[in-house]
Design a protein around this motif. Sequence first.
Motif, short mmCIF file in Angstrom:
data_model
loop_
_atom_site.label_atom_id
_atom_site.label_comp_id
_atom_site.label_asym_id
_atom_site.label_seq_id
_atom_site.Cartn_x
_atom_site.Cartn_y
_atom_site.Cartn_z
N LYS A 121 0.76 -1.28 0.03
CA LYS A 121 0.04 0.11 0.03
C LYS A 121 0.77 1.38 0.00
O LYS A 121 0.41 2.35 -0.62
CB LYS A 121 -0.93 0.07 1.25
CG LYS A 121 -1.86 1.17 1.31
CD LYS A 121 -2.78 1.02 2.47
CE LYS A 121 -3.95 2.23 2.41
NZ LYS A 121 -4.77 2.07 3.59
N HIS A 122 1.84 1.17 0.78
CA HIS A 122 3.16 2.40 0.82
C HIS A 122 4.02 2.35 -0.20
O HIS A 122 4.98 3.43 0.05
CB HIS A 122 3.28 2.55 2.24
CG HIS A 122 2.15 2.45 3.38
ND1 HIS A 122 1.19 3.66 3.46
CD2 HIS A 122 1.58 1.51 3.94
CE1 HIS A 122 0.18 3.48 4.39
NE2 HIS A 122 0.62 1.76 4.56
N ASN A 123 4.33 1.31 -0.92
CA ASN A 123 5.21 1.48 -1.89
C ASN A 123 4.86 0.80 -3.33
O ASN A 123 4.65 -0.26 -3.35
CB ASN A 123 6.48 0.41 -1.31
CG ASN A 123 7.55 0.53 -1.94
OD1 ASN A 123 7.75 0.84 -3.24
ND2 ASN A 123 8.72 0.24 -1.37
N ASN A 124 4.59 1.62 -4.24
CA ASN A 124 3.96 1.13 -5.49
C ASN A 124 5.05 0.27 -6.32
O ASN A 124 4.79 -0.09 -7.39
CB ASN A 124 3.75 2.43 -6.34
CG ASN A 124 4.97 3.74 -6.59
OD1 ASN A 124 5.90 3.26 -6.45
ND2 ASN A 124 4.52 4.52 -6.60
N ARG A 125 6.33 0.13 -5.86
CA ARG A 125 7.19 -0.99 -6.24
C ARG A 125 6.66 -2.26 -6.34
O ARG A 125 6.96 -3.25 -7.13
CB ARG A 125 8.50 -0.80 -5.89
CG ARG A 125 9.26 0.59 -6.02
CD ARG A 125 10.68 0.43 -5.71
NE ARG A 125 10.97 0.14 -4.52
CZ ARG A 125 11.83 -0.65 -3.92
NH1 ARG A 125 12.27 -1.85 -4.56
NH2 ARG A 125 11.86 -1.08 -2.53
N LYS A 179 9.88 9.15 6.31
CA LYS A 179 8.62 8.78 5.74
C LYS A 179 7.52 8.74 6.65
O LYS A 179 6.30 9.18 6.21
CB LYS A 179 8.84 7.44 5.29
CG LYS A 179 9.81 6.94 3.88
CD LYS A 179 9.73 5.63 3.41
CE LYS A 179 10.52 5.40 2.39
NZ LYS A 179 10.48 4.15 1.90
N ALA A 191 7.16 8.05 -1.17
CA ALA A 191 6.87 8.33 -2.57
C ALA A 191 5.61 8.10 -3.16
O ALA A 191 5.21 6.96 -2.66
CB ALA A 191 7.84 7.73 -3.38
N GLY A 192 4.75 8.90 -3.54
CA GLY A 192 3.17 8.58 -3.75
C GLY A 192 2.41 8.63 -2.54
O GLY A 192 1.08 8.41 -3.02
N GLU A 193 2.75 8.78 -1.50
CA GLU A 193 1.98 8.75 -0.25
C GLU A 193 1.52 10.53 -0.04
O GLU A 193 2.56 11.28 -0.30
CB GLU A 193 2.82 8.30 1.00
CG GLU A 193 2.86 6.76 0.82
CD GLU A 193 3.29 6.37 2.31
OE1 GLU A 193 2.52 5.69 3.39
OE2 GLU A 193 4.59 6.79 2.76
N LYS A 207 1.39 13.42 2.41
CA LYS A 207 2.01 13.90 3.56
C LYS A 207 0.95 13.93 4.75
O LYS A 207 0.02 14.41 4.74
CB LYS A 207 2.49 15.22 3.43
CG LYS A 207 3.40 15.80 4.66
CD LYS A 207 3.84 17.24 4.32
CE LYS A 207 4.52 17.58 5.63
NZ LYS A 207 5.04 19.22 5.55
#
Length: 875
Positions: free
Chosen positions: A211-215, A377, A383-385, A387
Amino acid sequence: MIHKNAEEERLAVEDNYKNWKRWGPYLAERQWGTVREDYSENGHAWDFIGHDKARSNAYRWGEEGIGGFCDSREILCLAPAFWNGKDPILKERLFGLTNNEGNHGEDVKELYFHQVSTPTHSYAKYLYKYPHKKFPYAEIIKKNRERGREESEFELLDTKAFAKNRYFDCFIEYAKEDVGDILMKITVVNRGSKAANIHVLPHLWFRNFWKHNNRFERPEMKSISNSSVQSRSTRNGRYYFYHEGGEQLFCENETNNKRIYDVPNEVDYVKDGINDHVVSGLDTVNPNKKGSKFAVWHKLRLKSGEEKTIRVRLSKKKLADPWTNFDSIFNKRIAECEAFYGDILKKELPQAQQEIARKAFSGLLWTKQFYYYDVHKWLFGGAGEAKPYRADSRNIHWEHLTNRHIISMPDKWEYPWYAAWDLAFHMVSFVEIDPYFAKEQLLLVLRESYMHPNGQIPAYEWNFSDVNPPVHSWAVWNVYEKDKQRSGKGDSKFLEKAFQKLLINFTWWVNQKDKNGINLFEGGFLGLDNIGVFDRNHMPEGITRMQQADATSWMAMFTLNMLRMSLELAKVNPIYEESVAKFFRHFLNIAWAMHHIGQKDISLWDDEDDFYYDVVEMSNGTTDRLKVRSLVGIIPLFAVEIIHKDLFEELKHFKVRAAEIVRTRPDLASLISNIEEFNADGNYLFSIMRGFRLEKLLFRLLDEKEFLSEFGIRSLSKYHEEHPFVFKHNGHHQIQYESGESRSNMFGGNSNWRGPIWMPLNYMIIQSLRKYYLFYGKEYVYEFPTGSGVKLNLNEIANEISKRLIKLFQPNKKGKFQYHSEDKHQLFTKDEQFKNQHFFYEFFDGDSGKGLGASHQTGWTALVANLIMELEQNS
């Protein structure tokens, strides 16, 4: 190390996290209520995700379970859940009170025991006790809210949950066939007199890392037969999960937004789907038998005394028959576990003491945890989250800190986050069973992703900037020495790596905590918080600074530790003679400064009371001693080191420079032990305290009316029970001896140094006395206890204090283990299923020995195992 058994062979394999330590009990026992998972505006961690929300919330930074296993990156997690058919929820996680709910702070309210584990977790066993009756969640909360600080906590055993033995013993065991083949069995025993139902649900799930890492894409588990499930992830490949019978249930490890936030869910079959299906019969599991969270539902009915075992197996290999060798693997690993502890714990030790030491070591091993926290973080989003909105930017000065490792926790429920000075004590016990892990952990918190660029070691996640006593160097030297004794060869690479980073930390202390450059130190919060008459981080108006006897003495100890390490390293590399000279001079400077404070050259040593006290300096330039007889005044005892003359003979340059320092500044050398003379064994004594001060300090330390308890050394003198210390300056400030739970809420929670016995500082006192004995020998004797007329040497005194501490874990004449309160006496004395189970409390009542604070803080209380082993060696 001489490899005597299979477990030691496994330990010696390089990079254990790619090998035998890849899987272990690294799952937290509480992830809810932690700072990591707090995304509230004002930093109210305890309230943001409570126990009730935990079953529905997909965590950001970790996972939790009861007696769970996971891999070293916590990609895949394995743990059981239970249901007695009466509770409103599945028992997936341990229950306890938040800091606001408990009358003595946060506290777990469950009965569970870490039975045993090998260091590589090739075999591990855990016991959870689960009532037949509805678990008394509401009663525990209500009763504790009604009680004040002067009353004891209301515990699970104070309810009727375990009346007439109406409970199940749930044994959770793991054995590894190899690195990627984990066998688990859950054995449930009905201890009641009547038949009872229990549901057992082994769970397998992925931590939500996608969910928190689009990789990363969402991983998946799917049913491949009625008795097997396949998991697949780009991060750890395929695993096969095998089970015998039971119903397969699937859902997703995704937050139930509808329940928590009253907004639509992003996916079907969310995290609490299995819970809602089993408990409420709702249609909340995926009929297509796939998801990122999975359980096997077993429904059992057990007669009185009956036991049943559920077996599962998780393997990287696709197995034709996972059950053929299942029991034999368990039997082999259990035998290897027995052989390992048989070698560690010598046969000369009484069986009861061997069992205590084994439980202490096993508790340490069970409280290792995957700890993940990227402060940048967490503060600003990845990244992509989006703030996060944080009015309270906790730990804003620690943006560099990125923790993603297996770390030793104080415990995994009340303190499921590392604490730097706790960890140092843990490693002094860990080195006895796993020197590889001990060295790795001490180096870990010195890494650039942990240590602040200014050199500070992070304290703990509530406030990484808090200041803990500088015991890391003490632990490094202890671990180095013990490892050298066991293996016959010192690990100089480890020592040098640690030394270089400790140099940076030492400089931070000198620059930040000796702001006036006078070798007197102000720690503020130093672990000994409630021992003071006021909060040393927030002193009354009109006090410009406080020169702390403990902070200054800790630094003297730090200096001696660095000197000793320099001497050892200089044997290999002569350049370290420069460091020896530097720390020698710094040690002398600190000793001088302790006796020359302010305009009147006041000393931290009080000649009238023969004790060390903190000194406050007022805005008008005057000074005043805070005459509180506490461990603050005992800590100068720790600044002691014994060094043999042969080592100095090897270091010609240092010997010349040291002689020059002593010749040109005899006033410095005169303040400490006589460093120009060695004893008959060729030992020099380096110590802040000259012999007459040691004698005076021992007079109070060994007085049963002051520090010496029947069960160890109190943290505050009992003298202050009848003679409270009062400091009147911009208010009325008072401290009084309290043997048990503190009635002061100065620091909140169950923070308490106002009298109880703490294992770590008792251990340091004992260790220091043994060092003094090496110099003074048998002929120097002191009264023990003070006033008794009985004279003992310092080694014998160390042994007697050790015996008093060990007595906490031994049955008395009534058969009662001393740390149990009277109301727990009968159950833990007479009930066969309780009598051999042990808690390892955070601290102990200074008068009765009752266990207090966190009940599973094996962490530093595991030092009782060291005491047991060292007592046998020194008797």
